[in-house]
Design a protein around this motif. Structure first.
Motif, PDB file in Angstrom:
ATOM      1  N   PRO A 139      46.939   2.035  25.631  1.00 42.57           N
ATOM      2  CA  PRO A 139      47.739   2.953  26.428  1.00 42.57           C
ATOM      3  C   PRO A 139      49.255   2.797  26.263  1.00 42.57           C
ATOM      4  CG  PRO A 139      46.682   1.321  27.826  1.00 42.57           C
ATOM      5  CD  PRO A 139      46.126   1.142  26.452  1.00 42.57           C
ATOM      6  N   VAL A 140      49.718   1.655  25.773  1.00 41.64           N
ATOM      7  CA  VAL A 140      51.160   1.453  25.571  1.00 41.64           C
ATOM      8  C   VAL A 140      51.525   1.451  24.085  1.00 41.64           C
ATOM      9  CG1 VAL A 140      51.500   0.258  27.758  1.00 41.64           C
ATOM     10  CG2 VAL A 140      50.954  -1.062  25.703  1.00 41.64           C
ATOM     11  N   SER A 141      50.648   2.014  23.250  1.00 38.51           N
ATOM     12  CA  SER A 141      50.876   1.977  21.805  1.00 38.51           C
ATOM     13  C   SER A 141      52.180   2.658  21.396  1.00 38.51           C
ATOM     14  CB  SER A 141      49.698   2.597  21.060  1.00 38.51           C
ATOM     15  OG  SER A 141      49.557   3.967  21.379  1.00 38.51           O
ATOM     16  N   LEU A 142      52.527   3.761  22.048  1.00 36.40           N
ATOM     17  CA  LEU A 142      53.756   4.475  21.687  1.00 36.40           C
ATOM     18  C   LEU A 142      54.982   3.621  21.971  1.00 36.40           C
ATOM     19  CD1 LEU A 142      55.228   6.959  20.657  1.00 36.40           C
ATOM     20  CD2 LEU A 142      55.117   7.900  22.978  1.00 36.40           C
ATOM     21  N   GLU A 143      55.036   3.011  23.136  1.00 40.61           N
ATOM     22  CA  GLU A 143      56.183   2.160  23.480  1.00 40.61           C
ATOM     23  C   GLU A 143      56.259   0.945  22.559  1.00 40.61           C
ATOM     24  OE1 GLU A 143      58.622   3.147  25.465  1.00 40.61           O
ATOM     25  OE2 GLU A 143      57.422   4.961  25.637  1.00 40.61           O
ATOM     26  N   THR A 144      55.116   0.407  22.195  1.00 40.80           N
ATOM     27  CA  THR A 144      55.089  -0.742  21.285  1.00 40.80           C
ATOM     28  C   THR A 144      55.609  -0.342  19.908  1.00 40.80           C
ATOM     29  OG1 THR A 144      53.212  -1.631  22.508  1.00 40.80           O
ATOM     30  CG2 THR A 144      53.646  -2.575  20.336  1.00 40.80           C
ATOM     31  N   ALA A 145      55.194   0.817  19.417  1.00 40.58           N
ATOM     32  CA  ALA A 145      55.655   1.296  18.114  1.00 40.58           C
ATOM     33  C   ALA A 145      57.163   1.532  18.124  1.00 40.58           C
ATOM     34  CB  ALA A 145      54.914   2.567  17.723  1.00 40.58           C
ATOM     35  N   LYS A 146      57.669   2.141  19.196  1.00 39.29           N
ATOM     36  CA  LYS A 146      59.118   2.357  19.317  1.00 39.29           C
ATOM     37  C   LYS A 146      59.864   1.033  19.277  1.00 39.29           C
ATOM     38  CE  LYS A 146      58.969   6.547  22.174  1.00 39.29           C
ATOM     39  NZ  LYS A 146      59.292   7.094  23.510  1.00 39.29           N
ATOM     40  N   HIS A 147      59.350   0.047  20.010  1.00 36.79           N
ATOM     41  CA  HIS A 147      60.005  -1.261  20.069  1.00 36.79           C
ATOM     42  C   HIS A 147      59.946  -1.964  18.712  1.00 36.79           C
ATOM     43  CE1 HIS A 147      61.616  -4.792  22.053  1.00 36.79           C
ATOM     44  NE2 HIS A 147      60.728  -5.503  21.388  1.00 36.79           N
ATOM     45  N   HIS A 148      58.838  -1.804  18.015  1.00 41.46           N
ATOM     46  CA  HIS A 148      58.707  -2.424  16.694  1.00 41.46           C
ATOM     47  C   HIS A 148      59.763  -1.878  15.734  1.00 41.46           C
ATOM     48  CE1 HIS A 148      56.509  -4.873  13.851  1.00 41.46           C
ATOM     49  NE2 HIS A 148      56.550  -3.876  12.985  1.00 41.46           N
TER      50      HIS A 148
ATOM     51  N   ILE B  43      62.778  -1.095  16.425  1.00 39.59           N
ATOM     52  CA  ILE B  43      64.022  -1.829  16.698  1.00 39.59           C
ATOM     53  C   ILE B  43      64.052  -3.114  15.883  1.00 39.59           C
ATOM     54  CG2 ILE B  43      65.300  -3.110  18.466  1.00 39.59           C
ATOM     55  CD1 ILE B  43      64.213  -0.986  20.488  1.00 39.59           C
ATOM     56  N   HIS B  44      62.932  -3.835  15.872  1.00 42.44           N
ATOM     57  CA  HIS B  44      62.871  -5.092  15.125  1.00 42.44           C
ATOM     58  C   HIS B  44      62.939  -4.869  13.617  1.00 42.44           C
ATOM     59  CE1 HIS B  44      62.381  -7.616  18.575  1.00 42.44           C
ATOM     60  NE2 HIS B  44      61.384  -6.867  19.019  1.00 42.44           N
TER      61      HIS B  44
ATOM     62  N   LYS C 150      64.611  -2.506  12.104  1.00 41.26           N
ATOM     63  CA  LYS C 150      66.019  -2.246  11.799  1.00 41.26           C
ATOM     64  C   LYS C 150      66.850  -3.518  11.882  1.00 41.26           C
ATOM     65  CE  LYS C 150      65.845   2.568  13.236  1.00 41.26           C
ATOM     66  NZ  LYS C 150      66.233   3.547  14.254  1.00 41.26           N
ATOM     67  N   GLU C 151      66.573  -4.363  12.865  1.00 38.74           N
ATOM     68  CA  GLU C 151      67.282  -5.645  12.980  1.00 38.74           C
ATOM     69  C   GLU C 151      67.048  -6.499  11.742  1.00 38.74           C
ATOM     70  OE1 GLU C 151      65.671  -7.264  16.580  1.00 38.74           O
ATOM     71  OE2 GLU C 151      67.217  -6.339  17.835  1.00 38.74           O
ATOM     72  N   TYR C 152      65.806  -6.548  11.284  1.00 40.88           N
ATOM     73  CA  TYR C 152      65.473  -7.342  10.106  1.00 40.88           C
ATOM     74  C   TYR C 152      66.254  -6.864   8.879  1.00 40.88           C
ATOM     75  CZ  TYR C 152      62.871  -9.099   6.118  1.00 40.88           C
ATOM     76  OH  TYR C 152      62.532  -9.673   4.912  1.00 40.88           O
ATOM     77  N   THR C 153      66.298  -5.552   8.674  1.00 36.89           N
ATOM     78  CA  THR C 153      67.005  -5.038   7.495  1.00 36.89           C
ATOM     79  C   THR C 153      68.501  -5.332   7.572  1.00 36.89           C
ATOM     80  OG1 THR C 153      67.276  -2.824   8.445  1.00 36.89           O
ATOM     81  CG2 THR C 153      65.320  -3.208   7.099  1.00 36.89           C
TER      82      THR C 153
ATOM     83  N   ALA D  81      54.222   2.459  13.655  1.00 32.61           N
ATOM     84  CA  ALA D  81      55.617   2.259  13.279  1.00 32.61           C
ATOM     85  C   ALA D  81      55.602   2.104  11.767  1.00 32.61           C
ATOM     86  CB  ALA D  81      56.186   1.015  13.942  1.00 32.61           C
ATOM     87  N   PHE D  82      56.658   2.574  11.096  1.00 33.16           N
ATOM     88  CA  PHE D  82      56.675   2.438   9.644  1.00 33.16           C
ATOM     89  C   PHE D  82      58.101   2.297   9.129  1.00 33.16           C
ATOM     90  CE2 PHE D  82      56.948   7.008  10.387  1.00 33.16           C
ATOM     91  CZ  PHE D  82      57.942   7.414   9.507  1.00 33.16           C
ATOM     92  N   ILE D  83      58.168   1.723   7.937  1.00 29.90           N
ATOM     93  CA  ILE D  83      59.426   1.651   7.195  1.00 29.90           C
ATOM     94  C   ILE D  83      59.125   2.130   5.783  1.00 29.90           C
ATOM     95  CG2 ILE D  83      59.090  -0.787   6.583  1.00 29.90           C
ATOM     96  CD1 ILE D  83      62.191  -1.068   6.756  1.00 29.90           C
TER      97      ILE D  83
END
Length: 77
Positions: A14-23, A25-26, A28-31, A53-55
């Motif tokens: 049920p929180v998959s969308l929020e988790t993907a959004k948060h991922h 952020i990480h 982008k921080e890594y790059t 989430a994807f890059i």
């Protein structure tokens, strides 16, 4: 021209969308920290219980990202 590879992380529940959004952020921080180039970082809601989430990176850089970030899967982007 190099092919683009989309590295994907699946999130379920049920929180998959929020988790993907948060991922994202990480990702982008890594790059930024590692000074790596990428084409796109984003998320998609597949259903109420599944988001990704994807890059998207150049094929030549794929192993660097894959080995460090452990995506669930990848596809030609």
């Amino acid at each position: 021209m190099s092919r683009k590879i989309k590295l994907i992380w699946d999130f379920r529940g049920p929180v998959s969308l929020e988790t993907a959004k948060h991922h994202c952020i990480h990702l982008k921080e890594y790059t930024t920290i590692e000074k790596l180039n990428y084409h796109e970082v984003n998320f998609i809601q597949i259903s109420e219980m599944h988001s990704i989430a994807f890059i998207t990176v150049d094929e030549i850089d794929m192993k660097t990202f894959r080995d460090a970030l452990k995506p669930h899967r990848g596809e030609l982007g």
